[in-house]
Design an enzyme around this catalytic site. Structure first.
Site: not given
Lengths: 305, 251
Positions: A21, A69, A126, A129
């Site tokens: 992902s 990121n 998720n 994150c």
């Protein structure tokens, strides 16, 4: 004859290689380079109930052996995904996982309700994150928070439920056991590590959020250790993630106990890296006379093989 | 299907100014079918090392294409470009592309091209491919490069240097009158692009080639997005060329 198939929570993947992902969009860009049907599966860009613009400022920063990121879950929202991206993905003859994040339990549950009505193959929840509140990492650090979200989602979710763990969890093994207790059908690990970088000339953090997510080959040994420890502790299928760049890395994760693996940052240095990994696994199996991946799954610790 | 990374052989790799290199890459090994190698404004991801360290390839725009040789101009800024600058004739490097949208070559009217520093690279190729009447304004910090080639292609060439060593002393944006043109193409440092857009506002349309840190280069990772009137757009895939009316600058 070798057999690269794996069955994860009742869903058959033609091989153990899944595009991770956030590194693969909804597959459209990569479909220009190779037939996506070659893949075992694709995990969608992280989705939230409503569309998100993502983070401001610098989003990508290269580090030694990887990158930080801070994309911030830029995504079109669940409804747009279901009507415009999912039909394309489902046409590719590969398994599709919807990666779902959220800021609140209600948000997660509403997204899952909408995905229940689609032909999506699996959900990858998720809770890991690091870049936005809605990314769910608030739920992925302490086991009791994870229990709450996973058990609520479980009540609603009619699809096989994979929970994607954060390496930033207080105790990864306890976290894994808790998610399984709460109803996870499988686990994928790890998401990015919390990291940061500083611009020494402007004397300020590179990223607007200061903290960003570290991925790439630099995290592989730690990710591998976590997959190893978790695989030994729980009985559900494990999907190994973390700096996988070639078939050797993939085989290591499988030998540590993973049923399948995901390739993330590696896609950035070569859009067809997943094909090389799939071919490499096949060749390795032929040369090593391995008929199925089950023979080597967890081989470094499993008894009675 | 598009090609993933392929090898190119270095034909030459020459220092043409302080920190600025001209790289000519021969790609006929894989370009046997004469496919399109790119239009002005498009770029390639380049990697002159075994993958892993540096981790990411470097996006570099096309400065020229002639037969099977692609020319790139690049500024040595970090580890990646430093490694590329050390490569010599006969060495290979890997490249992915052409990528991005490129400039629209079909627009009519008198064109003003405005470059700043290494932003000149895509505009060199643009000056070759445009059929329009073109005036070229190029700004440099100190040393001037590639102007002899551009001069032959355009009606008028204007040069500025910040130190005054050649041409106008100061910024290139001080040189041009937007009323003389039907459209403007620009590439360079962000403050210069913003200034060009400001000068041209309500007078003449501007198309700017934007720069951003990239990871995948193909539109998947959303690492290079900028804010536009259409939402967050990817510099690598939706750009790098944008109409100035679309781009929303943060300040």
């Amino acid at each position: 004859m070798i057999n690269t198939k794996v069955n994860i929570c009742g869903v058959e993947l033609k091989n153990p290689v899944i595009a991770a992902s956030g590194t693969f969009g909804f597959g459209r860009e990569y479909a220009e380079y190779f037939p996506l049907s070659k893949l075992g599966g694709i995990s969608s860009k992280g989705l939230t109930l409503n569309r998100k613009e993502g983070n401001k400022g610098i989003r990508i920063y290269e580090t030694t052996g990887g990158l930080l990121n801070s994309i911030g879950l830029q995504n079109p929202g669940i409804d747009e995904f279901i009507s415009n991206q999912l039909p394309f993905m489902k046409k590719q003859d590969t398994i599709v996982l919807a990666n779902v994040g959220g800021g609140t339990i209600e948000e997660y549950v509403t997204s899952i309700e909408r995905l229940n009505k689609t032909n999506i193959d699996m959900i990858e929840l998720n809770i890991s994150c690091p870049n936005v509140k809605e990314g769910g990492m608030a739920f992925g650090i302490r086991s009791k928070d994870a229990y709450e979200i996973v058990s609520e989602v479980r009540k609603t979710c009619k699809k096989p439920l994979i929970v994607k763990l954060s390496p930033n969890a207080e105790n990864i093994v306890h976290m894994a056991e808790t998610c399984v207790k709460a109803g996870a059908d499988g686990l994928s690990l790890v998401n990015t590590f919390s990291g940061m970088a500083i611009d020494i000339y402007s004397k300020s953090p590179v990223f607007e959020n200061t903290i960003a997510g570290l991925s790439g080959p630099c995290i592989k040994p730690i990710a591998l250790r976590m997959v190893y420890e978790v695989s030994k502790a729980v009985d559900v299928p494990i999907i190994g993630i973390g700096g996988i760049m070639d078939y050797k890395d993939a085989i290591e994760f499988i030998m540590a106990g993973a049923w399948a693996i995901q390739v993330g940052s590696g896609n950035f240095i070569n859009p067809t890296i997943t094909l090389d990994i799939i071919e490499g696994i096949e060749t390795f199996m032929v040369n090593q006379r391995i008929k199925s991946l089950e023979e080597i799954r967890g081989i470094i610790w499993r008894e009675n093989i | 299907m598009k090609r993933a990374y392929n090898k190119g052989i270095i034909h030459s790799n020459t220092k043409i100014s302080h920190n600025i290199f001209e790289l000519k890459l021969e790609i006929d090994l894989w370009n046997r079918f004469g496919e399109d190698l790119g239009i002005p404004g498009q770029f390639y991801m380049l990697r002159g090392w075994e993958a892993k360290d540096p981790f990411l390839p470097r996006p570099i725009s096309i400065a020229n294409i002639e037969d099977n040789i692609i020319t790139f101009l690049y500024e040595v800024r970090g580890k990646g470009t430093h490694i590329i600058s050390k490569l010599v004739k006969g060495d290979t490097l890997e490249l992915l592309g052409p990528l991005g949208n490129g400039f629209d070559l079909k627009l009519k009217g008198k064109v003003g091209i405005v470059s700043g520093g290494i932003g000149i690279a895509p505009l060199i190729y643009l000056s070759k491919k445009l059929d329009n009447n073109v005036d070229f304004y190029c700004g440099f910090r100190d040393e001037v490069y590639y102007t002899d080639i551009i001069e032959k292609r355009v009606d008028r060439l204007f040069i500025s240097t910040e130190d005054g060593s050649q041409g106008h002393k100061g910024f290139v944006t001080e040189l041009f009158d937007p009323h003389r043109y039907d459209l403007i193409f620009t590439c360079g440092p962000l403050p210069m692009i913003k200034n060009v857009i400001k000068i041209c506002r309500d007078i003449v349309p501007v198309y700017c080639s934007m720069e951003s840190r990239m990871a995948c280069g193909i539109g998947a990772c959303l690492g290079c997005t900028i804010k536009t009137t259409k939402g967050m757009e990817r510099v690598c895939k939706d750009g790098p060329v944008f109409s100035s009316r679309e781009v929303i600058f943060s300040d």
